[in-house]
Design a protein around this motif. Structure first.
Motif, PDB file in Angstrom:
ATOM      1  N   GLU A 101       0.862  -1.179   0.000  1.00 32.19           N
ATOM      2  CA  GLU A 101       0.000   0.000   0.000  1.00 32.19           C
ATOM      3  C   GLU A 101       0.895   1.225   0.000  1.00 32.19           C
ATOM      4  N   TYR A 102       0.610   2.116  -0.931  1.00 38.71           N
ATOM      5  CA  TYR A 102       1.345   3.368  -1.070  1.00 38.71           C
ATOM      6  C   TYR A 102       0.432   4.503  -0.636  1.00 38.71           C
ATOM      7  N   TYR A 103       0.981   5.423   0.137  1.00 39.33           N
ATOM      8  CA  TYR A 103       0.270   6.650   0.482  1.00 39.33           C
ATOM      9  C   TYR A 103       1.055   7.803  -0.108  1.00 39.33           C
ATOM     10  N   VAL A 104       0.404   8.557  -0.970  1.00 37.90           N
ATOM     11  CA  VAL A 104       1.008   9.754  -1.543  1.00 37.90           C
ATOM     12  C   VAL A 104       0.397  10.928  -0.796  1.00 37.90           C
ATOM     13  N   TRP A 105       1.235  11.619  -0.040  1.00 41.54           N
ATOM     14  CA  TRP A 105       0.807  12.703   0.841  1.00 41.54           C
ATOM     15  C   TRP A 105       1.087  14.045   0.179  1.00 41.54           C
ATOM     16  N   GLY A 106       0.125  14.949   0.249  1.00 40.91           N
ATOM     17  CA  GLY A 106       0.357  16.277  -0.296  1.00 40.91           C
ATOM     18  C   GLY A 106      -0.670  17.278   0.181  1.00 40.91           C
ATOM     19  N   ASP A 107      -0.392  18.524  -0.115  1.00 41.32           N
ATOM     20  CA  ASP A 107      -1.316  19.624   0.118  1.00 41.32           C
ATOM     21  C   ASP A 107      -0.739  20.849  -0.582  1.00 41.32           C
ATOM     22  N   ASP A 108      -1.547  21.872  -0.723  1.00 39.66           N
ATOM     23  CA  ASP A 108      -1.110  23.075  -1.421  1.00 39.66           C
ATOM     24  C   ASP A 108       0.188  23.615  -0.833  1.00 39.66           C
ATOM     25  N   ASN A 109       1.158  23.846  -1.716  1.00 39.29           N
ATOM     26  CA  ASN A 109       2.433  24.469  -1.362  1.00 39.29           C
ATOM     27  C   ASN A 109       3.253  23.691  -0.329  1.00 39.29           C
ATOM     28  N   LYS A 110       3.061  22.373  -0.269  1.00 37.18           N
ATOM     29  CA  LYS A 110       3.853  21.507   0.611  1.00 37.18           C
ATOM     30  C   LYS A 110       4.484  20.412  -0.236  1.00 37.18           C
ATOM     31  N   ASP A 111       5.612  19.904   0.219  1.00 35.51           N
ATOM     32  CA  ASP A 111       6.289  18.828  -0.502  1.00 35.51           C
ATOM     33  C   ASP A 111       5.425  17.577  -0.564  1.00 35.51           C
ATOM     34  N   ILE A 112       5.614  16.816  -1.619  1.00 35.98           N
ATOM     35  CA  ILE A 112       4.955  15.516  -1.775  1.00 35.98           C
ATOM     36  C   ILE A 112       5.819  14.463  -1.093  1.00 35.98           C
ATOM     37  N   TRP A 113       5.186  13.620  -0.306  1.00 33.69           N
ATOM     38  CA  TRP A 113       5.855  12.516   0.380  1.00 33.69           C
ATOM     39  C   TRP A 113       5.162  11.219   0.004  1.00 33.69           C
TER      40      TRP A 113
END
Length: 138
Positions: A101-113
């Motif tokens: 399972e992969y979780y791609v984390w993000g939000d406006d103007n924040k780095d993608i993890w």
């Protein structure tokens, strides 16, 4: 035999660790085969490596996503090239026989993890470039 995986798109939230499975995700994407980190993980990281999430679009539309929903749609478009293989799934309905399972984390103007879980155990947390450093082989 297929190495099945799910990709979950999750919003970065204060107090939520990338090494823990979040309570909420925006969308879940089922990937039927080659879901191991050296396959799907490298593909995801290569696509996301130089991208950012913004709120609104400027001149440079090729290196950004206009919000988390745009990123999710773009990931699906990048992965889907024929019938089968990639499916959008209800995040509330678990899919059996998942290897990773992969979780791609993000939000406006924040780095993608990206976080990777194998049987519920977190085996990777990092930015796309770090995933490539760990799992990409020539």
């Amino acid at each position: 035999m297929a190495t099945r995986a799910k990709i979950h798109i999750a919003r970065r939230e204060e107090g939520v660790s990338f090494s823990e499975i979040p309570e909420k995700v925006m969308v879940s994407i089922y990937n039927h085969f080659d879901g191991y980190p050296e396959g799907l993980g490298v593909t995801l990281a290569s696509y996301l490596e130089d991208k950012k999430i913004t709120n609104g679009l400027g001149k440079d539309r090729w290196s950004c996503f206009n919000g988390l929903g745009c990123m999710a749609a773009s990931i699906i478009a990048e992965l889907k090239d024929e019938a089968g293989q990639i499916y959008i799934e209800d995040p509330e309905r678990p899919h059996g026989w998942i290897d990773y399972e992969y979780y791609v984390w993000g939000d406006d103007n924040k780095d993608i993890w990206i976080s990777i879980f194998d049987s519920g155990e977190c085996i990777f947390v990092g930015r796309p470039r770090q995933l490539l450093s760990k799992y990409y082989t020539d």
